[in-house]
Design an enzyme around this catalytic site. Structure first.
Site, PDB file in Angstrom:
ATOM      1  N   TYR A  18       2.039 -26.130  14.338  1.00  0.00           N
ATOM      2  CA  TYR A  18       1.912 -25.971  12.896  1.00  0.00           C
ATOM      3  C   TYR A  18       1.706 -27.313  12.202  1.00  0.00           C
ATOM      4  O   TYR A  18       1.150 -27.358  11.110  1.00  0.00           O
ATOM      5  CB  TYR A  18       3.140 -25.243  12.340  1.00  0.00           C
ATOM      6  CG  TYR A  18       3.246 -23.850  12.893  1.00  0.00           C
ATOM      7  CD1 TYR A  18       2.374 -22.856  12.473  1.00  0.00           C
ATOM      8  CD2 TYR A  18       4.184 -23.538  13.873  1.00  0.00           C
ATOM      9  CE1 TYR A  18       2.439 -21.582  13.003  1.00  0.00           C
ATOM     10  CE2 TYR A  18       4.256 -22.265  14.409  1.00  0.00           C
ATOM     11  CZ  TYR A  18       3.381 -21.288  13.968  1.00  0.00           C
ATOM     12  OH  TYR A  18       3.444 -20.035  14.510  1.00  0.00           O
TER      13      TYR A  18
ATOM     14  N   HIS B 252      11.806 -20.539  18.183  1.00  0.00           N
ATOM     15  CA  HIS B 252      11.071 -21.120  19.306  1.00  0.00           C
ATOM     16  C   HIS B 252      12.032 -21.803  20.271  1.00  0.00           C
ATOM     17  O   HIS B 252      12.877 -22.595  19.846  1.00  0.00           O
ATOM     18  CB  HIS B 252      10.057 -22.159  18.816  1.00  0.00           C
ATOM     19  CG  HIS B 252       8.852 -21.568  18.162  1.00  0.00           C
ATOM     20  ND1 HIS B 252       8.046 -22.269  17.290  1.00  0.00           N
ATOM     21  CD2 HIS B 252       8.308 -20.324  18.257  1.00  0.00           C
ATOM     22  CE1 HIS B 252       7.057 -21.494  16.879  1.00  0.00           C
ATOM     23  NE2 HIS B 252       7.199 -20.312  17.453  1.00  0.00           N
TER      24      HIS B 252
ATOM     25  N   ARG C 236       8.701 -12.167  13.707  1.00  0.00           N
ATOM     26  CA  ARG C 236       7.662 -11.448  14.446  1.00  0.00           C
ATOM     27  C   ARG C 236       7.643  -9.992  13.986  1.00  0.00           C
ATOM     28  O   ARG C 236       8.645  -9.465  13.507  1.00  0.00           O
ATOM     29  CB  ARG C 236       7.930 -11.511  15.945  1.00  0.00           C
ATOM     30  CG  ARG C 236       8.024 -12.926  16.513  1.00  0.00           C
ATOM     31  CD  ARG C 236       8.448 -12.898  17.968  1.00  0.00           C
ATOM     32  NE  ARG C 236       8.530 -14.246  18.543  1.00  0.00           N
ATOM     33  CZ  ARG C 236       9.620 -14.985  18.556  1.00  0.00           C
ATOM     34  NH1 ARG C 236      10.749 -14.513  18.021  1.00  0.00           N
ATOM     35  NH2 ARG C 236       9.619 -16.193  19.099  1.00  0.00           N
TER      36      ARG C 236
ATOM     37  N   ARG D  77       3.673 -15.048   9.663  1.00  0.00           N
ATOM     38  CA  ARG D  77       4.591 -15.931  10.403  1.00  0.00           C
ATOM     39  C   ARG D  77       4.014 -17.346  10.466  1.00  0.00           C
ATOM     40  O   ARG D  77       4.725 -18.328  10.237  1.00  0.00           O
ATOM     41  CB  ARG D  77       4.812 -15.377  11.808  1.00  0.00           C
ATOM     42  CG  ARG D  77       5.713 -16.208  12.718  1.00  0.00           C
ATOM     43  CD  ARG D  77       6.012 -15.402  13.977  1.00  0.00           C
ATOM     44  NE  ARG D  77       6.556 -16.204  15.068  1.00  0.00           N
ATOM     45  CZ  ARG D  77       7.836 -16.527  15.218  1.00  0.00           C
ATOM     46  NH1 ARG D  77       8.714 -16.149  14.303  1.00  0.00           N
ATOM     47  NH2 ARG D  77       8.247 -17.233  16.247  1.00  0.00           N
TER      48      ARG D  77
ATOM     49  N   HIS E  34       1.251 -11.421  12.165  1.00  0.00           N
ATOM     50  CA  HIS E  34       1.548 -12.743  12.725  1.00  0.00           C
ATOM     51  C   HIS E  34       1.016 -13.859  11.833  1.00  0.00           C
ATOM     52  O   HIS E  34       1.534 -14.978  11.859  1.00  0.00           O
ATOM     53  CB  HIS E  34       0.967 -12.854  14.134  1.00  0.00           C
ATOM     54  CG  HIS E  34       1.860 -13.590  15.080  1.00  0.00           C
ATOM     55  ND1 HIS E  34       3.073 -13.090  15.521  1.00  0.00           N
ATOM     56  CD2 HIS E  34       1.742 -14.807  15.666  1.00  0.00           C
ATOM     57  CE1 HIS E  34       3.643 -13.955  16.334  1.00  0.00           C
ATOM     58  NE2 HIS E  34       2.862 -15.008  16.433  1.00  0.00           N
TER      59      HIS E  34
ATOM     60  N   LYS F 266      12.861 -13.135  21.224  1.00  0.00           N
ATOM     61  CA  LYS F 266      12.618 -13.036  22.653  1.00  0.00           C
ATOM     62  C   LYS F 266      13.884 -13.384  23.424  1.00  0.00           C
ATOM     63  O   LYS F 266      14.594 -14.324  23.090  1.00  0.00           O
ATOM     64  CB  LYS F 266      11.471 -13.968  23.051  1.00  0.00           C
ATOM     65  CG  LYS F 266      10.132 -13.551  22.429  1.00  0.00           C
ATOM     66  CD  LYS F 266       9.010 -14.482  22.833  1.00  0.00           C
ATOM     67  CE  LYS F 266       7.698 -14.025  22.226  1.00  0.00           C
ATOM     68  NZ  LYS F 266       6.573 -14.905  22.581  1.00  0.00           N
TER      69      LYS F 266
END
Length: 302
Positions: free
Chosen positions: A283, A274, A152, A251, A248, A176
């Site tokens: 994806y 993730h 990110r 990514r 992004h 995150k």
């Protein structure tokens, strides 16, 4: 016909309901408020004929508007959640019909395939920084790192020297929830980073050699996400790749190209950081779409 002022009043009532009756945290309520302010502004500018009677075509146009604003797929989804809860509230208040809420649950509205560059387009983008330009080495290293790691934007600007291991060919990223993950660095990224660290970063950090960040500005400060966005857009424009590409996008491209090359979904999930594999599965939809297009173009009975 309902007015923009009435919409503002309904949004305020909804936010008060979330805080007082649902007991939601203030930050969550503020986030919903920001998302709904986007909707109100778009509506007041003629995006919606009547917010109490939205049509699927109008809501679809709103999503396209959010995409044009360069919002990431996750941010667009969050905006849809805010809208869905808002219309549930209006339904509870008997201000809209049930159909309005049902529209916001329609699968077609939630189909959010990320924008992806082809490998050839990525090569054009990575070749954007030119020798002789002031920040050529830094910018080339940034673009290579974005694509090599699938990180990110926030992870790249916050990357610290102590988490970069060029001799071993990997770096540590903190995503995150401060979740740590180890990501390999390919040879091109290693070379670009090494050239930048040896030939340019020392000059940028003269004022403070103890600066921890890998990528710094002219004054030795950490780059911001906004600065990174502007930098990427500069080279996107130079490569003639349109206006939709952003940090992004690299990514998304990283993940899609890995899957197209045969990587398994769990590995890509780990590399992207993730928490839920269903996020990574988006994806596979992208790659299916690309394969369908190729089949249609080249198969005799496509």
């Amino acid at each position: 016909m309902a007015t923009s002022q009435e919409l503002s009043q309904d949004v305020r009532a909804f936010l008060q309901y979330l805080r007082a009756e649902r007991g939601m945290a203030l930050n969550t309520v503020l986030a919903y408020g920001r998302d709904l302010e986007k909707y109100r502004a778009w509506t007041s500018n003629g995006g919606l004929a009547n917010y109490l009677q939205p049509a699927m075509s109008e809501l679809s146009r709103y999503i396209m508007h959010l995409r044009d604003e360069e919002l990431a797929a996750v941010s667009i989804a969050r905006n849809l959640v805010a809208l869905k809860m808002f219309y549930r509230f209006l339904r509870m208040e008997e201000k809209v019909a049930a159909s309005a809420t049902e529209l916001l649950s329609a699968p077609s509205l939630w189909a959010r395939i990320p924008h992806v560059l082809s490998p050839e387009s990525v090569e054009k983008l990575l070749a954007g920084p030119q020798p002789g330009e002031r920040f050529y080495l830094r910018d080339r290293a940034i673009l290579e790192t974005l694509y090599a790691t699938g990180s990110r934007a926030s992870e790249v600007v916050n990357l610290e020297m102590r988490n970069l291991f060029l001799d071993s060919g990997f770096c540590k990223c903190f995503g995150k929830g401060s979740k740590e993950r180890v990501i390999p660095l390919g040879r091109p990224a290693q070379n670009a980073l090494r050239a930048y660290l040896e030939q340019q970063r020392p000059d940028l950090t003269k004022a403070s050699a103890s600066v921890p960040w890998v990528f710094v500005s002219r004054g030795g400060r950490a780059l911001t996400r906004e600065m990174l966005w502007v930098l990427v857009k500069k080279y996107v424009t130079r490569a003639g790749l349109g206006t939709r590409a952003s940090p992004h996008t690299l990514r998304h491209s990283f993940a899609t190209h890995l899957l197209a090359g045969g990587a398994d979904l769990r590995t890509v999930q780990e590399l992207l950081g993730h928490a839920n594999i269903r996020t990574t599965q988006h994806y596979t939809h992208v790659d299916r779409d690309r394969l369908r297009d190729i089949h249609k173009r080249f198969h005799p009975r496509g």
